[in-house]
Design a protein around this motif. Structure first.
Motif, PDB file in Angstrom:
ATOM      1  N   GLY A  52       0.834  -1.191   0.000  1.00 53.80           N
ATOM      2  CA  GLY A  52       0.000   0.000   0.000  1.00 53.80           C
ATOM      3  C   GLY A  52       0.868   1.240   0.000  1.00 53.80           C
ATOM      4  O   GLY A  52       2.089   1.165   0.153  1.00 53.80           O
ATOM      5  N   GLU A  53       0.243   2.394  -0.178  1.00 52.67           N
ATOM      6  CA  GLU A  53       0.978   3.656  -0.179  1.00 52.67           C
ATOM      7  C   GLU A  53       1.525   3.962   1.214  1.00 52.67           C
ATOM      8  O   GLU A  53       1.098   3.393   2.215  1.00 52.67           O
ATOM      9  CB  GLU A  53       0.048   4.791  -0.619  1.00 52.67           C
ATOM     10  CG  GLU A  53      -0.420   4.700  -2.062  1.00 52.67           C
ATOM     11  CD  GLU A  53      -1.502   5.721  -2.361  1.00 52.67           C
ATOM     12  OE1 GLU A  53      -1.220   6.689  -3.080  1.00 52.67           O
ATOM     13  OE2 GLU A  53      -2.630   5.545  -1.870  1.00 52.67           O
ATOM     14  N   SER A  54       2.458   4.890   1.266  1.00 55.00           N
ATOM     15  CA  SER A  54       2.982   5.340   2.560  1.00 55.00           C
ATOM     16  C   SER A  54       1.840   5.885   3.408  1.00 55.00           C
ATOM     17  O   SER A  54       1.000   6.650   2.926  1.00 55.00           O
ATOM     18  CB  SER A  54       4.036   6.433   2.350  1.00 55.00           C
ATOM     19  OG  SER A  54       5.154   5.920   1.656  1.00 55.00           O
ATOM     20  N   GLY A  55       1.815   5.482   4.681  1.00 52.09           N
ATOM     21  CA  GLY A  55       0.772   5.953   5.579  1.00 52.09           C
ATOM     22  C   GLY A  55      -0.460   5.084   5.628  1.00 52.09           C
ATOM     23  O   GLY A  55      -1.434   5.428   6.311  1.00 52.09           O
ATOM     24  N   CYS A  56      -0.427   3.918   4.934  1.00 54.63           N
ATOM     25  CA  CYS A  56      -1.631   3.072   4.910  1.00 54.63           C
ATOM     26  C   CYS A  56      -1.739   2.180   6.140  1.00 54.63           C
ATOM     27  O   CYS A  56      -2.774   1.549   6.364  1.00 54.63           O
ATOM     28  CB  CYS A  56      -1.664   2.230   3.641  1.00 54.63           C
ATOM     29  SG  CYS A  56      -0.451   0.892   3.610  1.00 54.63           S
ATOM     30  N   GLY A  57      -0.672   2.097   6.939  1.00 58.32           N
ATOM     31  CA  GLY A  57      -0.728   1.290   8.154  1.00 58.32           C
ATOM     32  C   GLY A  57       0.049  -0.012   8.088  1.00 58.32           C
ATOM     33  O   GLY A  57      -0.049  -0.840   8.999  1.00 58.32           O
ATOM     34  N   LYS A  58       0.866  -0.192   7.057  1.00 58.33           N
ATOM     35  CA  LYS A  58       1.622  -1.444   6.881  1.00 58.33           C
ATOM     36  C   LYS A  58       2.584  -1.686   8.043  1.00 58.33           C
ATOM     37  O   LYS A  58       2.521  -2.712   8.715  1.00 58.33           O
ATOM     38  CB  LYS A  58       2.434  -1.421   5.574  1.00 58.33           C
ATOM     39  CG  LYS A  58       1.683  -1.079   4.322  1.00 58.33           C
ATOM     40  CD  LYS A  58       2.559  -1.211   3.093  1.00 58.33           C
ATOM     41  CE  LYS A  58       3.750  -0.264   3.070  1.00 58.33           C
ATOM     42  NZ  LYS A  58       3.392   1.155   2.979  1.00 58.33           N
ATOM     43  N   SER A  59       3.492  -0.733   8.239  1.00 58.95           N
ATOM     44  CA  SER A  59       4.519  -0.896   9.277  1.00 58.95           C
ATOM     45  C   SER A  59       3.908  -0.901  10.668  1.00 58.95           C
ATOM     46  O   SER A  59       4.356  -1.638  11.553  1.00 58.95           O
ATOM     47  CB  SER A  59       5.562   0.216   9.172  1.00 58.95           C
ATOM     48  OG  SER A  59       6.277   0.126   7.958  1.00 58.95           O
ATOM     49  N   THR A  60       2.867  -0.104  10.882  1.00 58.97           N
ATOM     50  CA  THR A  60       2.213  -0.068  12.185  1.00 58.97           C
ATOM     51  C   THR A  60       1.586  -1.416  12.514  1.00 58.97           C
ATOM     52  O   THR A  60       1.602  -1.855  13.671  1.00 58.97           O
ATOM     53  CB  THR A  60       1.141   1.039  12.217  1.00 58.97           C
ATOM     54  OG1 THR A  60       1.729   2.281  11.842  1.00 58.97           O
ATOM     55  CG2 THR A  60       0.544   1.179  13.606  1.00 58.97           C
ATOM     56  N   THR A  61       1.054  -2.092  11.501  1.00 59.74           N
ATOM     57  CA  THR A  61       0.500  -3.434  11.703  1.00 59.74           C
ATOM     58  C   THR A  61       1.585  -4.392  12.183  1.00 59.74           C
ATOM     59  O   THR A  61       1.392  -5.150  13.141  1.00 59.74           O
ATOM     60  CB  THR A  61      -0.124  -3.963  10.398  1.00 59.74           C
ATOM     61  OG1 THR A  61      -1.192  -3.099   9.989  1.00 59.74           O
ATOM     62  CG2 THR A  61      -0.666  -5.367  10.580  1.00 59.74           C
ATOM     63  N   GLY A  62       2.743  -4.338  11.537  1.00 62.63           N
ATOM     64  CA  GLY A  62       3.856  -5.195  11.930  1.00 62.63           C
ATOM     65  C   GLY A  62       4.329  -4.913  13.344  1.00 62.63           C
ATOM     66  O   GLY A  62       4.590  -5.835  14.128  1.00 62.63           O
TER      67      GLY A  62
END
Length: 345
Positions: A52-62
């Motif tokens: 997903g784009e930056s800010g979509c919550g990818k890293s926060t999910t991890g």
């Protein structure tokens, strides 16, 4: 990946809100809804990518899965253990089986420690290797990631970016984990080094039966390494499915726009790219209904009012789900764009 493998990680209704303080008394006046009601599973021995784009919550999910950030609500079950309910001491023990490779290989390594000290610290904390055997284990790890054992007495600044990322991989492997979360693990590397690191990760997966949660915005890399793909937009999952079905038969308009942006290496091939209009809305005050409706060329009043749920349609591959009110109608041409779709070659 064999779907008969056991379920290693289960994420249910995960939410990660960050409070915004304001006023004289510093009360919570609002929240940044970084991850908002996300659910998925990861099976042993597979690679699941989140894109997903930056800010979509990818890293926060991890980070929420690893409890680097404490989840606001939801359930994260790893190997049958509910991680959200664990205290710090119990969670530290669980981290032996759950490791992370960070995006920046320099910032994630202690500049005051040699590589030997970095690797030794991880083994000491988790008590996985007797003290008398750690030098041999460190030499073995250095060889495993393509470095020389004598380089273990150097500091991180004495290595190139690709070598530092290999050290990060060695640190993750040092405690014999079951799951490794790769948070943009190759995005800071040159293309040739990316290929080396990806091949290294895939070899370790085959040899050690590792499971990866691979977080990336690079769909070319994701196509190379993934078994399944999760597409996120503004804190929510909008599509999930096997790699082949996502790339060959994307259902959500957002996924189609992302895939259209993948560069084609042949200059003779002309490819149309879908340009999304407008900016990504703020996660502080996300749109009602479908969060993508402010930029979607197919949006209607229904999209503005009703939140679509992930569902599998009859024409989609098993396990392929999309959160779009009109996925099937768009595919068949029954639902036409409600505004112009900007395309460039």
């Amino acid at each position: 990946m064999n779907r008969k493998n056991k379920e290693l990680l289960s994420v249910e209704n995960l939410k990660q809100y960050f409070p915004i303080k304001g006023g004289i008394f510093g009360r919570t006046v609002n929240n940044v809804k970084a991850v908002d009601d996300v659910s998925f599973t990861v099976y042993e021995g597979e690679t699941v990518s989140i894109v997903g784009e930056s800010g979509c919550g990818k890293s926060t999910t991890g980070r929420a899965i690893l409890r680097l950030d404490t989840p606001t609500s939801g359930k994260v079950e790893f190997d049958g253990v509910d991680l959200v309910s664990l205290n710090k001491k119990q969670m530290r023990k669980m981290r032996k089986d759950m490791q992370i490779i960070f995006q920046d290989p320099y910032a994630s390594l202690n500049p005051r420690q040699t590589v030997r000290q970095i690797l030794n610290e991880a083994m000491e904390i988790q008590n996985v290797v007797p003290k008398s055997d750690r030098d041999d284990r460190i030499a073995e790890l250095m060889k495993t990631v393509g470095l020389q054992p004598f380089q273990a007495d150097r500091f991180p600044h004495e290595f190139s970016g690709g070598q530092r990322q290999r050290i990060g991989i060695a640190r993750a492997l040092s405690v014999d984990p079951k799951l490794i979360i790769c948070d943009e693990a190759v995005s800071a590397l040159d293309v040739s080094i990316q290929a080396q690191v990806l091949n290294l990760l895939q070899r370790f997966q085959r040899e050690m039966n590792l499971t990866y949660l691979f977080i990336s915005h690079d769909l070319g890399v994701v196509r190379h390494i993934s078994d399944r793909i999760i597409v996120m937009y503004l804190g929510k999952i909008v599509e999930i499915g096997d790699k082949e079905s996502i790339f060959e038969n994307p259902q959500h308009p957002y996924t189609k726009a992302l895939l259209s942006a993948i560069p084609v290496p042949d200059p003779e091939i002309k490819k149309e790219r879908i340009l999304l209009q407008g900016d990504i809305p703020s996660p502080i005050d996300p749109p009602t209904g479908c969060r993508f409706h402010t930029r979607c060329p197919f949006a209607t009043d229904k999209c503005k009012e009703e939140l679509p749920v992930l569902e599998s349609l009859s024409h989609m591959t098993e396990g392929h789900e999309a959160a779009c009110h009109y996925a099937k109608e768009i595919e068949t041409g029954e639902h036409k764009p409600t505004k112009d779709i900007t395309k460039v070659r």
